[in-house]
Design an enzyme around this catalytic site. Structure first.
Site, mmCIF file in Angstrom:
data_model
loop_
_atom_site.group_PDB
_atom_site.id
_atom_site.type_symbol
_atom_site.label_atom_id
_atom_site.label_comp_id
_atom_site.label_asym_id
_atom_site.label_seq_id
_atom_site.Cartn_x
_atom_site.Cartn_y
_atom_site.Cartn_z
ATOM 1 N N ASP A 9 0.857 -1.175 0.000
ATOM 2 C CA ASP A 9 0.000 0.000 0.000
ATOM 3 C C ASP A 9 0.904 1.241 0.000
ATOM 4 O OD1 ASP A 9 -2.261 1.723 0.513
ATOM 5 O OD2 ASP A 9 -1.717 1.676 2.635
ATOM 6 N N ASP A 41 -0.254 5.202 1.011
ATOM 7 C CA ASP A 41 -0.532 6.112 2.134
ATOM 8 C C ASP A 41 -0.671 5.338 3.441
ATOM 9 O OD1 ASP A 41 -1.145 8.991 0.967
ATOM 10 O OD2 ASP A 41 -2.011 7.532 -0.421
ATOM 11 N N ASP A 50 -2.107 -0.467 5.935
ATOM 12 C CA ASP A 50 -2.468 0.077 7.246
ATOM 13 C C ASP A 50 -3.963 0.227 7.482
ATOM 14 O OD1 ASP A 50 -2.945 3.540 7.047
ATOM 15 O OD2 ASP A 50 -2.511 2.304 5.301
#
Length: 273
Positions: free
Chosen positions: A39, A41, A215
């Protein structure tokens, strides 16, 4: 590396685990090939108040390139950002990448984008833009196959935003994703799990154990996908209910773990049991 299937699941931890262990060091080449999906961000860069306000570490593009090389191309960035927005921050990428939560798919070494979803109807963008304007000027982020509305600066707008998003999702048959202070509506097929499965069908990824590092709750589709394919998810940040098997506490820990993989020549070739 440790077989992720040997790591206890959430169900085996009873109601909620005290914590998840960190992922092992991955040697490259490893005894068993690994495919790594990242991922962006909250994983490779810290989250900012505005999507354009993130700080990209100067060495991040080079680190991404080294990782892809070390893993013989079994590597991809899978992000909620559009590919244009991602490359505006990182520069042109030669590695495999999927944008718009998987709606945009591009293999390594190519500039041709394959769509894994239908384009988002313009009426959806118009509806959410009007809502955002009427509720204090929420930040709207249109993408080719989804649209995100950020409420970080206007948390009081969340109940009304959720109601509007749920109604819009029902009318247009969209998927609703609730991330970190952002609501996103996406076309069917535009999810990170779909992108991971599509990459794993490619000959260059065949036979590899997939790992996904992310996240947010929007990464759970990918965590579930890699688990179903015999791999594991790696959660970044505080512990929460998740399909992930391992955890890294921060973006800084992610960078340290990735740098150890990318610079594996300085390490022993054997990964821990």
């Amino acid at each position: 590396m440790t077989d992720p299937r040997e790591t206890p699941s959430l169900a085996e931890h009873a109601a909620f685990p005290r914590d998840l262990p960190p992922p092992p060091f991955l040697s490259a080449p490893a005894a068993e090939p690994v495919a790594l999906f990242l991922d962006f961000d909250g994983t490779l860069v810290e989250i900012a108040d505005h999507p354009d306000g993130v700080t990209v570490p100067p060495d991040l593009p080079a680190l991404i390139a080294r990782l892809s090389e070390r893993l013989d191309g079994r590597f991809a960035v899978v992000t909620g950002r559009s590919l244009d927005a991602l490359e505006a921050l990182l520069g042109p990428l030669d590695v495999a990448v999927a944008g718009s939560h998987g709606g945009e798919f591009r293999p390594a070494g190519s500039r041709t984008v394959e769509a894994l979803a239908q384009p988002l109807p313009e009426d959806v963008t118009a509806r959410l833009s009007a809502f955002a304007k009427a509720h204090g000027g929420l930040l709207v982020e249109p993408k080719p196959f989804s649209i995100a509305v950020h409420y970080r600066r206007h948390p009081e707008a969340l109940p009304a935003l959720l109601a509007c998003a749920e109604e819009t999702a029902a009318v247009f048959a969209l998927k609703l994703k609730h991330g970190k202070q952002v609501i996103e509506l996406a076309m069917p097929g535009s999810d990170k799990g779909s992108a991971v499965r599509r990459f794993m069908e490619a000959p260059s990824f065949a036979g590899a154990t997939p790992l996904f590092v992310g996240d947010d709750v929007t990464d759970e589709d990918a965590f579930a996908a890699v688990s179903a394919l015999g791999g594991a998810g790696i959660l970044v940040g505080p512990l929460r209910q998740t399909h992930a098997a391992w955890r890294l506490g921060s973006v800084a820990e992610v960078h340290a773990w990735l740098a150890a993989i990318a610079d594996t020549n300085s390490h022993k070739e054997n990964s821990p049991a």
